[in-house]
Motif scaffolding. Sequence first.
Motif, PDB file in Angstrom:
ATOM      1  N   VAL A  12      59.580  21.320  36.294  1.00 24.36           N
ATOM      2  CA  VAL A  12      59.694  22.551  35.630  1.00 24.36           C
ATOM      3  C   VAL A  12      58.460  23.642  36.061  1.00 24.36           C
ATOM      4  N   PRO A  13      59.094  25.030  36.120  1.00 22.71           N
ATOM      5  CA  PRO A  13      58.245  26.214  36.597  1.00 22.71           C
ATOM      6  C   PRO A  13      57.218  25.954  35.377  1.00 22.71           C
ATOM      7  N   ALA A  14      56.073  26.080  35.403  1.00 22.76           N
ATOM      8  CA  ALA A  14      53.921  26.560  34.714  1.00 22.76           C
ATOM      9  C   ALA A  14      54.251  27.260  34.280  1.00 22.76           C
ATOM     10  N   ASP A  15      55.296  28.029  34.237  1.00 28.87           N
ATOM     11  CA  ASP A  15      55.230  29.894  33.446  1.00 28.87           C
ATOM     12  C   ASP A  15      56.512  30.578  33.719  1.00 28.87           C
ATOM     13  N   GLY A  16      57.999  30.309  34.338  1.00 23.27           N
ATOM     14  CA  GLY A  16      58.075  30.889  34.790  1.00 23.27           C
ATOM     15  C   GLY A  16      59.698  30.623  32.975  1.00 23.27           C
ATOM     16  N   ASN A  17      60.860  31.164  33.456  1.00 26.30           N
ATOM     17  CA  ASN A  17      61.248  31.496  32.633  1.00 26.30           C
ATOM     18  C   ASN A  17      62.932  31.660  32.928  1.00 26.30           C
ATOM     19  N   LEU A  18      64.133  31.837  32.972  1.00 28.27           N
ATOM     20  CA  LEU A  18      65.313  31.451  33.270  1.00 28.27           C
ATOM     21  C   LEU A  18      65.566  32.608  34.244  1.00 28.27           C
TER      22      LEU A  18
END
Length: 598
Positions: A12-18
């Motif tokens: 899961v990306p550490a600080d990304g969003n959809l």
Amino acid sequence: MREFSLPALYEVPADGNLADIVRRNAAQHPDVAVIARKVGGTWQDVTSTTFLTEVRAAAKGMIAAGVQPGDRVALMSRTRYEWTLLDFAIWSAGAVTVPVYETSSAEQVAWILSDSGVTACFVELDAHAATVESVRDRLPGLKNLWQIEAGGLDELNRLGKGVTDETVDERSSVAKADDPATIVYTSGTTGRPKGCVLTHRSFFAECGNVVERLRPLFRTGECSVLLFLPLAHVFGRMVQIAPMVAPIKLGLVPDIKNLTEELASFRPTLILGVPRVFEKVYNSARAKAQADGKGKIFDKAADAAIAYSQALDTPAGPPVGLKIKHKVFDKLVYGKLRTVLGGRGEYAISGGAPLGERLGHFFRGIGFSVLEGYGLTESCAATAFNPWDRQKIGTVGQPLPGSVVRIADDGEVLLHGEHLFKEYWNNPAATAEALADGWFHTGDIGTLDEDGYLRITGRKKEILVTAGGKNVAPAVIEDRIRAHALVAECMVVGDGRPFVGALVTIDEDFLGRWCAEHGKPEGSTAASLSQDPDLLAAIQTAVDDGNAAVSKAESVRKFRVLPAQFSEESGHLTPSLKLKRNVVAKDYAHEIEAIYAK
């Protein structure tokens, strides 16, 4: 206490969003068709580059209209291209999507929009706009209302002309992985729906691990999915996002009324649906075969498919004679059924309700495996599913990679993992109750086998206790009875009673055909035939089949055929088609009493 887990397959990306998914696809797969829209009855592919451009345009309009990071934006529409476009545009504007079933009443709309505190709302049709307007005086925070079918997207495009791509990209980077992506209101079989807060991390953990575990079903440039589930439901939402994560082509249609035609034109390689869809495919094929005078051939072919599938689970595999029979029926029957399902796919994923074992073996036997899964809104859809290469029919599969399933001492299924919801919106008491001791308490009863495959056997709150002290899980027998072509719904009763009974509704789609085959007057209804000996005998066969799955003390001894189907409109089903047992029990109390009358 028993538990099972599998290692995560997706980071899961550490600080990304959809919103990052759309930009990533445009950068890495610029010419790949990631979505298709129907224009004038014809499917038109939309590349990842074009999709990004359209998402940005809609996001610019929202930003120009004053939508701020963290604002809640409602989306009330049938499943269609614009739903997905606006969902990603809302995230690209830094906002949070609040889906609303397009069949929702004014009271439901007022509750969801007021509780979530939406500042903007998208609707599809005039009727939807009228519903929102009728309660707008109860929504002081609602500033903007856009209608898709009244030029809402064109208005967004005009509003956003002065907003740059850089502004959108900056805004779309505001939300972090643990920030809310959406607030999905649970259907609410009792009481008011609760707002389930799902984060960007929840969807990444869910969809990323589903795609990686089922990678042969998500091959970029080769595979495609047709989505016909409501996008207000979390299962539909997962079906929307997972293809984008892969990426593979996603097609969207509003319902299953013309599903056969849609499958034939889109020809997906993968179908995701609820058990009722697969029951309808089987029942329709069988009914057509009977109408054409080929009913006996179909039944023999079905029995052979089931036997073939069951033999696949034995060390020796199918015997030679069964292989020959299976090959013959493949040309006569199975190939035609696969054509009905689009002609290109070998797999489907089923969720939302239990799929009967017989139906699971039938579909695998015809060369179209239906992989059953299990999940809840709080688990961001699937928390367990059958892997493509190790299917175990009769179970809902193994845990989502990176998550843990535990069976508590009382049999309750407990969950742990990054895919779980964050909280219930504005409801800390309910959150604390559901997320006790770091585990989500599902309320479902189940078992885990030695390979970590989960079976769901009932709901804690739905367990009936007869007057004789016998605990009865309704789901087991209800699912078997509901598999009959004539049965629309079945609700087992018997709490505190001397024996188990059932209320049964008739499937209106098949009643007319059944009447014609059995010499009943044209136009006969469930109400007019509720005491008909032939109809009661047919339902008795369904009940007998259900009774075969349980002990004598749990079996249905008497049933009543109700005059009408349960529906969302009648108030007896939730939007996700779950029974509102308390409402049914109240409205049909006289029918229940009749079951136990001396």
